[in-house]
Write a protein that holds these residues in place. Sequence first.
Motif, PDB file in Angstrom:
ATOM      1  N   UNK A  14       5.915  49.651  57.573  1.00 32.35           N
ATOM      2  CA  UNK A  14       5.323  48.802  56.356  1.00 32.35           C
ATOM      3  C   UNK A  14       5.822  47.511  56.547  1.00 32.35           C
ATOM      4  N   UNK A  15       6.851  47.285  57.030  1.00 35.99           N
ATOM      5  CA  UNK A  15       7.128  45.743  57.019  1.00 35.99           C
ATOM      6  C   UNK A  15       6.321  44.803  58.078  1.00 35.99           C
ATOM      7  N   UNK A  16       5.900  45.621  59.314  1.00 37.68           N
ATOM      8  CA  UNK A  16       5.058  44.877  59.950  1.00 37.68           C
ATOM      9  C   UNK A  16       3.659  44.908  59.343  1.00 37.68           C
ATOM     10  N   UNK A  17       3.413  45.792  58.581  1.00 37.27           N
ATOM     11  CA  UNK A  17       2.132  45.564  57.837  1.00 37.27           C
ATOM     12  C   UNK A  17       2.117  44.172  56.873  1.00 37.27           C
ATOM     13  N   UNK A  18       3.141  43.781  56.312  1.00 40.81           N
ATOM     14  CA  UNK A  18       3.421  42.745  55.624  1.00 40.81           C
ATOM     15  C   UNK A  18       3.351  41.501  56.426  1.00 40.81           C
ATOM     16  N   UNK A  19       3.993  41.662  57.600  1.00 35.12           N
ATOM     17  CA  UNK A  19       3.696  40.473  58.545  1.00 35.12           C
ATOM     18  C   UNK A  19       2.435  40.256  59.009  1.00 35.12           C
ATOM     19  N   UNK A 275       7.735  51.567  66.998  1.00 35.53           N
ATOM     20  CA  UNK A 275       8.400  51.281  65.901  1.00 35.53           C
ATOM     21  C   UNK A 275       8.472  52.377  65.067  1.00 35.53           C
ATOM     22  N   UNK A 276       7.778  53.359  65.097  1.00 32.40           N
ATOM     23  CA  UNK A 276       7.841  54.430  64.371  1.00 32.40           C
ATOM     24  C   UNK A 276       9.331  55.271  64.544  1.00 32.40           C
ATOM     25  N   UNK A 277       9.745  55.003  65.730  1.00 30.16           N
ATOM     26  CA  UNK A 277      11.180  55.886  65.886  1.00 30.16           C
ATOM     27  C   UNK A 277      12.329  54.742  65.382  1.00 30.16           C
ATOM     28  N   UNK A 278      12.038  53.559  64.983  1.00 30.99           N
ATOM     29  CA  UNK A 278      13.004  52.891  64.078  1.00 30.99           C
ATOM     30  C   UNK A 278      14.421  52.700  65.077  1.00 30.99           C
ATOM     31  N   UNK A 279      14.437  52.731  66.229  1.00 33.59           N
ATOM     32  CA  UNK A 279      15.805  53.002  66.821  1.00 33.59           C
ATOM     33  C   UNK A 279      16.450  51.597  67.580  1.00 33.59           C
ATOM     34  N   UNK A 280      15.380  50.572  67.626  1.00 31.40           N
ATOM     35  CA  UNK A 280      16.041  49.374  68.098  1.00 31.40           C
ATOM     36  C   UNK A 280      16.716  48.391  67.201  1.00 31.40           C
ATOM     37  N   UNK A 281      16.982  47.160  67.779  1.00 36.91           N
ATOM     38  CA  UNK A 281      17.622  45.960  66.879  1.00 36.91           C
ATOM     39  C   UNK A 281      16.526  45.331  66.199  1.00 36.91           C
ATOM     40  N   UNK A 284      16.133  47.210  62.886  1.00 35.95           N
ATOM     41  CA  UNK A 284      17.028  46.790  62.048  1.00 35.95           C
ATOM     42  C   UNK A 284      16.506  45.654  61.312  1.00 35.95           C
ATOM     43  N   UNK A 285      16.001  44.490  62.092  1.00 32.94           N
ATOM     44  CA  UNK A 285      15.662  43.220  61.413  1.00 32.94           C
ATOM     45  C   UNK A 285      14.502  43.535  60.518  1.00 32.94           C
ATOM     46  N   UNK A 286      13.588  44.347  60.884  1.00 34.71           N
ATOM     47  CA  UNK A 286      12.546  44.711  60.144  1.00 34.71           C
ATOM     48  C   UNK A 286      12.886  45.386  58.674  1.00 34.71           C
ATOM     49  N   UNK A 287      13.933  45.985  58.708  1.00 36.03           N
ATOM     50  CA  UNK A 287      14.367  46.566  57.513  1.00 36.03           C
ATOM     51  C   UNK A 287      15.182  45.664  56.364  1.00 36.03           C
TER      52      UNK A 287
END
Length: 413
Positions: A14-19, A275-281, A284-287
Amino acid sequence: MHAAATGERFEVLDSWRGVCAVMVVVYHFIFIVNTPFMQNEFIFNSYLFVDFFFVLSGFVVCHAYRDRIGDRRQFAGFLLRRVGRLWPLHLAILFAMMLGVMAINVAGHHPERLLIDARSGNYSLQALLLNAVLLNSMGLYGSAWNGPAWSIGAEFYTYLLFALVVLVARRKLLLVSSALAAAAAAIIVVFAPAYMNSTADFGYIRCIAGFFTGVGAYHLHAALRGRPLPFATLLELASLALATAFIVAAGRGPDKAHALSVLAPLAFAVPILVFAREGGLASRLMRLAPLQALGRWSFSIYLIHMPVLVLAVSYGLWAYGDVAGVNLRHQVVIDGVGKQLYDIGAAGAGIVLALVVALVVALAALSFRLIEVPWRDRFARLARAQEKPASLLPSTRTTPRYGAPVPVRIKRR
């Protein structure tokens, strides 16, 4: 297991959608005001971010609904939810833009390109009707009114196609989706003159290519769910580098798109899967809260930015030049293609761009709260009522036929 029952929210996506929505704002701005960004191939090709939206839409809709459309009631409920998600905000922004352009026409002093006509031009009544009913990506008319909204019409009718495929061939959804994506890409290669810059002409076909690629990507994600993602940060950075390299290599702006641009859905499916796995740094930034907010407001950002660019920037600069007696609009040749752009200097363009992004985001936050959420919830309630099994609906009393005995209540003593 029910797809939505996994609890996955895809907040990072969702954050990537905003960017990406903000990148589309920047992309359209550089075709109104002359900026150094016109020489940046990444921004010059940012029209491709619309394909990111399509792939992500297919991914998340498949996640939420592939196991929830099993009969006609659920089919109708799905469509009601999709109407509530897309149409109210689209109609509200279109109506606001209509009022703005009408006010400019009533004033009687404006550039020719803002003229309202019955059947022709960017602001015709015919185009207004087609836009209102989401038929703005079917080749019936060129880009008009809120131009980027062609993708909203394309998405709605792609949702309809997805629901029909799930209803009829759920067990073969991956096979049918792959065939549809491949067929749509082939049609674009053979027939679309601008390849993946197709909008009001082959926009619906472009959306099918991206959306059903996203459906296929979700199947892969579901198959790998639960397995650890090794080197998550490295894979996130590599997927972003791949997508960036593809955007740069996909052509020289919208007027010189390459056939390579047709691979945009596949190029964006890779970072979406990672990014669907939400596992990397990077995840975390995109959160971070501001990026999460951009994700929530992304649909409003996308629909609002063009009216702001047309009514505030383009008309505003024209009006200023008209009052000041100077012509700010000049032809700029980019790779042999002439563009009529306002020239206010690099510093002035940077300031105006920052103001535009701030204004669009502020308006998007407001419209999200006042239009998107209330109308989405209203249509969701209608959908839930529609989806109830007949056995759970309140029974209706039938009127006795003529001649049938009518029960009489006898008072017992």
